[in-house]
Design an enzyme around this catalytic site. Structure first.
Site, PDB file in Angstrom:
ATOM      1  CG  ASP A  84      34.533  26.627  52.200  1.00  0.00           C
ATOM      2  OD1 ASP A  84      35.321  27.202  52.981  1.00  0.00           O
ATOM      3  OD2 ASP A  84      33.428  26.175  52.563  1.00  0.00           O
ATOM      4  NE  ARG A 135      21.253  35.956  84.260  1.00  0.00           N
ATOM      5  CZ  ARG A 135      21.317  36.604  83.093  1.00  0.00           C
ATOM      6  NH1 ARG A 135      20.877  37.850  83.014  1.00  0.00           N
ATOM      7  NH2 ARG A 135      21.818  36.019  82.021  1.00  0.00           N
ATOM      8  CD  GLU A 136      13.348  40.974  85.329  1.00  0.00           C
ATOM      9  OE1 GLU A 136      12.920  41.069  84.159  1.00  0.00           O
ATOM     10  OE2 GLU A 136      12.640  40.591  86.288  1.00  0.00           O
ATOM     11  CE  LYS A 157      23.042  34.649  56.273  1.00  0.00           C
ATOM     12  NZ  LYS A 157      23.647  33.770  55.241  1.00  0.00           N
ATOM     13  CE1 TYR A 170      24.809  34.903  59.475  1.00  0.00           C
ATOM     14  CE2 TYR A 170      22.655  35.305  60.461  1.00  0.00           C
ATOM     15  CZ  TYR A 170      23.523  34.473  59.776  1.00  0.00           C
ATOM     16  OH  TYR A 170      23.110  33.220  59.380  1.00  0.00           O
TER      17      TYR A 170
END
Length: 310
Positions: A32, A271-272, A148, A144
């Site tokens: 890591d 709202r949309e 994957k 991202y």
């Protein structure tokens, strides 16, 4: 007992996986770069004598190859997050795709028998139907998500070349103790809880019909460890890891109101909004891993509210 090489093991999911590996008697090589890792927790694991810590980055193939020597299986968790991948696509490709290839190529070279990969339900994009099935259409929308899906294909390539086996776990909306408040899937949880603790109602954009499949990190970690031992004849597949339940934002708000224990009602901001929904078909997880979720959303959210500083 086996020796497990794990990348990104000092992060959120890894911090739940490693204790399970130690509990069952495995040795662990933790690889890591500590960008998001907890050094105090790593020091505790190293003190057990069962964890070797390598402070390095998956972008450096030579370091990955050297550290993996002598290991029996690999868990690849290291990645750049979905929102960061949009802000910096170059870094996302470098870490998520080049890093994947470095790990999978080293596993093939070392004759590793099983590779477990943290894939993502984001490979599906916005589904047309629910629940989402592994053999259904995929439409990754960000660097991202693309990485994957590429990782699953790279695993298949190296499996054909070297004969090892792999499992790609398509995690749905992971939450639980230890997750960063800024994490992509928990930002809405934290926003709601902060308002509720101040006695203010949660504010929901639109009608709150957009949904997620929230799966507790304890169950995620279980799926990772169980994947190490899955039947090789059933491996070399992607597997959904979720609950199969789509929890709408409105339902989440009411769950958190009950967990915090305040007498308010959600407010809706007309709202949309893009209404996307998520729910996993977990048939394959049951068949291949013998896995199913053990923590429901109501229990998990209540625990999170009462044990975590949000």
């Amino acid at each position: 007992m086996s020796k497990v090489f794990i990348t990104g093991g000092a992060g959120f999911i890894g911090s739940h996986v490693i204790p399970m590996l130690l509990e069952r008697g495995d040795e662990v090589v933790l690889f890591d770069n500590m960008f998001r890792g907890d050094r105090d927790k790593v020091a505790e694991w190293v003190a057990t004598g069962k964890v070797t810590f390598i402070d390095q980055d998956v972008r450096y193939g030579g370091a990955v190859h050297a550290a993996m020597k002598g290991c029996d299986s690999v868990i690849h968790l290291a990645a750049v997050s979905i929102n960061k991948s949009q802000a910096d696509p170059f870094e996302s490709v470098d870490i998520n795709i080049v890093g994947e290839n470095n790990v999978f190529a080293a596993a093939a070279d070392h004759g590793i028998k099983r590779v477990v990969f943290a894939s993502s339900a984001s490979v599906y994009g916005d589904p047309e139907t629910l629940p989402m099935k592994e053999d259904g259409p995929v439409s990754p929308l960000t660097p991202y998500c693309i990485a994957k899906l590429a990782g699953e294909h790279l695993l298949d390539y190296y499996a054909r070349r070297s004969g090892n086996t792999w499992i790609g776990l398509r995690f749905f909306n992971v939450y639980g103790p230890g997750q960063k408040p800024t994490a992509y899937y928990t930002s809405v949880i934290n926003h709601f809880v902060k308002r509720l603790r101040a006695g203010e109602p949660p504010v929901i954009d639109g009608s709150g019909e957009q949904s997620m499949d929230f799966v507790h990190v304890h169950d995620i970690a279980r799926s990772v460890v169980m994947s190490l031992d899955a039947d090789p004849a059933k491996a070399n597949v992607a597997i959904n890891i979720g609950t199969g339940i789509d929890t709408t934002v409105a339902e989440l708000a009411r769950t958190l109101i009950a967990a915090v224990g305040v007498n308010v009602e959600p407010q809706f901001n007309p709202r949309e909004v893009l209404v996307s929904r998520r729910a996993a078909d977990i048939t394959r997880a049951r068949e291949v891993l013998g896995w199913e979720p053990t923590i429901d959303v109501q229990t998990g959210m209540k625990e999170l509210v009462h044990t975590e500083i949000v």
